[in-house]
Design an enzyme around this catalytic site. Structure first.
Site, PDB file in Angstrom:
ATOM      1  N   CYS A 177      -2.513   3.060   7.821  1.00 32.48           N
ATOM      2  CA  CYS A 177      -3.952   3.078   8.076  1.00 32.48           C
ATOM      3  C   CYS A 177      -4.256   2.718   9.528  1.00 32.48           C
ATOM      4  O   CYS A 177      -3.349   2.448  10.315  1.00 32.48           O
ATOM      5  CB  CYS A 177      -4.600   2.045   7.164  1.00 32.48           C
ATOM      6  SG  CYS A 177      -4.128   0.381   7.644  1.00 32.48           S
ATOM      7  N   CYS A 218       0.810  -1.215   0.000  1.00 27.49           N
ATOM      8  CA  CYS A 218       0.000   0.000   0.000  1.00 27.49           C
ATOM      9  C   CYS A 218       0.850   1.273   0.000  1.00 27.49           C
ATOM     10  O   CYS A 218       0.318   2.369  -0.154  1.00 27.49           O
ATOM     11  CB  CYS A 218      -0.914   0.024   1.219  1.00 27.49           C
ATOM     12  SG  CYS A 218       0.021   0.021   2.746  1.00 27.49           S
ATOM     13  N   ASP A 232       2.339   2.585   2.528  1.00 32.17           N
ATOM     14  CA  ASP A 232       2.370   3.255   3.835  1.00 32.17           C
ATOM     15  C   ASP A 232       3.711   3.029   4.524  1.00 32.17           C
ATOM     16  O   ASP A 232       4.360   2.026   4.290  1.00 32.17           O
ATOM     17  CB  ASP A 232       1.246   2.702   4.727  1.00 32.17           C
ATOM     18  CG  ASP A 232      -0.109   3.191   4.259  1.00 32.17           C
ATOM     19  OD1 ASP A 232      -0.141   4.206   3.547  1.00 32.17           O
ATOM     20  OD2 ASP A 232      -1.116   2.562   4.593  1.00 32.17           O
ATOM     21  N   CYS A 249      -1.184  -5.081   6.730  1.00 31.14           N
ATOM     22  CA  CYS A 249      -0.870  -3.893   7.517  1.00 31.14           C
ATOM     23  C   CYS A 249      -0.054  -4.250   8.757  1.00 31.14           C
ATOM     24  O   CYS A 249       0.776  -3.468   9.221  1.00 31.14           O
ATOM     25  CB  CYS A 249      -2.144  -3.185   7.945  1.00 31.14           C
ATOM     26  SG  CYS A 249      -3.305  -2.918   6.597  1.00 31.14           S
TER      27      CYS A 249
HETATM   28 FE1  FES Z   1      -1.288   0.416   4.337  1.00 31.33          FE
HETATM   29 FE2  FES Z   1      -2.809  -0.664   6.156  1.00 31.33          FE
HETATM   30  S1  FES Z   1      -3.411  -0.044   4.141  1.00 31.33           S
HETATM   31  S2  FES Z   1      -0.721  -0.226   6.266  1.00 31.33           S
END
Ligand code: FES
Length: 143
Positions: free
Chosen positions: A59, A34, A36, A103
């Site tokens: 997230c 993702c 992140d 995640c």
């Molecule tokens: Fe990226 Fe959860 S969607 S860490």
């Protein structure tokens, strides 16, 4: 209910958020799925994690799993923290929806990266397999 009460609790009220300016080890990792990112700071005294804090742009599930991960490793010896798996963190949170499991990998990898940083900075020998970046089965990332 999609998320367990523990997940909601750690998401709304995350433990150990922030930065440790004089950290002994810092790990920064990105989630291949993702994009992140997560940063983990460790204070280490005589092989024991005496303090830990994290910052993330991830997230809600990343926040909840990181919060739980910091609670699980605080006060623990490094060797024990290294055995922490994302599955153990997810279990401690009473589960995550399947599409959110990736995640939880962020927290585990950030802990590992911070310990590696500490070992590297202090010339402490370690088994490179403990920090393998290409253990795809384990981290679920696409390399
Ligand atoms: Fe990226 Fe959860 S969607 S860490």
């Amino acid at each position: 209910m999609l998320y367990s009460e523990k997940v909601m609790d750690h998401f709304r009220n995350p433990r150990n958020v922030g930065e440790i300016p004089d950290a002994d080890g810092i790990g920064e990792v990105g989630n291949a799925k993702c994009g992140d990112i997560m940063k983990m700071y460790l204070k280490i005294d005589d092989g024991i994690i005496t303090d830990v804090k994290f910052e993330t742009f991830g997230c809600g599930s990343a926040i909840a799993t990181s919060s739980m991960a910091t609670e699980l490793i605080k006060g623990k010896p490094l060797e024990e923290a290294l055995t922490l798996t994302n599955q153990a963190v997810v279990e401690a949170l009473d589960g995550l929806p399947a599409h959110k499991i990736h995640c939880s990998v962020l927290a585990e990898e950030a802990v590992r990266a911070a310990i590696k940083d500490y070992y590297d900075k202090n010339n402490i020998p370690y088994n490179p397999a403990d920090f393998c970046d290409h253990d795809c089965e384990h981290c679920g990332a696409e390399h």
